[in-house]
Enzyme design. Sequence first.
Site, mmCIF file in Angstrom:
data_model
loop_
_atom_site.group_PDB
_atom_site.id
_atom_site.type_symbol
_atom_site.label_atom_id
_atom_site.label_comp_id
_atom_site.label_asym_id
_atom_site.label_seq_id
_atom_site.Cartn_x
_atom_site.Cartn_y
_atom_site.Cartn_z
ATOM 1 N N HIS A 19 40.687 -47.657 84.662
ATOM 2 C CA HIS A 19 40.489 -48.512 85.846
ATOM 3 C C HIS A 19 40.819 -47.720 87.117
ATOM 4 C CE1 HIS A 19 41.438 -52.096 83.045
ATOM 5 N NE2 HIS A 19 40.155 -52.135 83.316
ATOM 6 N N LYS A 43 41.526 -66.999 78.123
ATOM 7 C CA LYS A 43 42.295 -66.033 77.338
ATOM 8 C C LYS A 43 43.770 -66.175 77.682
ATOM 9 C CE LYS A 43 38.923 -62.375 77.971
ATOM 10 N NZ LYS A 43 38.816 -61.041 78.544
ATOM 11 N N ARG A 92 31.455 -46.994 79.979
ATOM 12 C CA ARG A 92 32.089 -45.905 79.237
ATOM 13 C C ARG A 92 31.137 -45.309 78.212
ATOM 14 N NH1 ARG A 92 36.726 -50.015 77.815
ATOM 15 N NH2 ARG A 92 34.759 -51.117 77.601
ATOM 16 N N SER A 130 41.597 -51.903 77.866
ATOM 17 C CA SER A 130 42.833 -52.693 77.943
ATOM 18 C C SER A 130 43.142 -53.318 76.588
ATOM 19 C CB SER A 130 42.700 -53.799 78.981
ATOM 20 O OG SER A 130 42.589 -53.247 80.256
HETATM 21 O O1 PNS Z 1 37.483 -56.780 82.567
HETATM 22 P P1 PNS Z 1 36.427 -57.685 82.010
HETATM 23 O O2 PNS Z 1 37.085 -58.763 81.168
HETATM 24 O O3 PNS Z 1 35.335 -56.933 81.301
HETATM 25 O O4 PNS Z 1 35.740 -58.422 83.273
HETATM 26 C C1 PNS Z 1 34.744 -59.387 83.087
HETATM 27 C C2 PNS Z 1 34.420 -60.108 84.415
HETATM 28 C C3 PNS Z 1 35.673 -60.628 85.074
HETATM 29 C C4 PNS Z 1 33.722 -59.137 85.345
HETATM 30 C C5 PNS Z 1 33.438 -61.278 84.083
HETATM 31 O O5 PNS Z 1 33.929 -62.009 83.015
HETATM 32 C C6 PNS Z 1 33.207 -62.211 85.272
HETATM 33 O O6 PNS Z 1 32.590 -61.843 86.233
HETATM 34 N N1 PNS Z 1 33.754 -63.434 85.173
HETATM 35 C C7 PNS Z 1 33.690 -64.438 86.219
HETATM 36 C C8 PNS Z 1 32.803 -65.602 85.795
HETATM 37 C C9 PNS Z 1 31.329 -65.291 85.999
HETATM 38 O O7 PNS Z 1 30.876 -65.001 87.081
HETATM 39 N N2 PNS Z 1 30.555 -65.349 84.887
HETATM 40 C C10 PNS Z 1 29.142 -65.076 84.877
HETATM 41 C C11 PNS Z 1 28.871 -63.619 84.527
HETATM 42 S S1 PNS Z 1 27.148 -63.273 84.470
#
Ligand code: PNS
Length: 177
Positions: A19, A43, A92, A130
Amino acid sequence: MRKVIAIYPGSFDPPTNGHLDLIERGSKIFDELIVAVLRNSEKAPLFSLAERRLMLENLTDHYKNVRVDTFDGLMVDYAARVDAGAVLRGIRAISDYEYELQMALMNRKLRPELETVFMMPAEQYSYLSSRLVREIAQLGGSVEGLVPEAVEQRLKERLDPAVKLKNARNPNAGKRR
Ligand code: PNS
């Protein structure tokens, strides 16, 4: 010229060196980078939202154009609220691509003016996540070199029963930022 604000959204539970690598890269190409921690009620995180925010703030306070914030709801709505024109995501390995592409295209459908920018972390972080860091730390393995020292210390405090006991007896022991 218009300032480009980007958000770097994620769970950051915990923040890893991958990150930080991406934040460093993002800080170089965007005028302002907002590290946006998801307030995820689904979660059960290892670290609370406040802890993750504080860790990220401490780890990024030397960047003048990086700040940390939290959000819930749709990421595209948060991006609109902070006037961001771009979303930064790390890729990645090829395995990330399918999910990231789906998310990027769905976000584009929801808010066409928001661009997703993918960056690759340094190759030594290409296998780092993570989730694996949490699993290794929970099973007593070493996460040295995978997370910043301050995060390693926090993981030890959170997961090592001996450290927990010592801290309970002496609440100021082992406090490091
Ligand atoms: O670190 P992560 O868990 O891979 O991050 C995922 C994240 C936070 C980028 C994604 O879950 C997100 O944007 N969540 C907010 C809800 C949302 O907008 N959902 C629609 C995605 S198309």
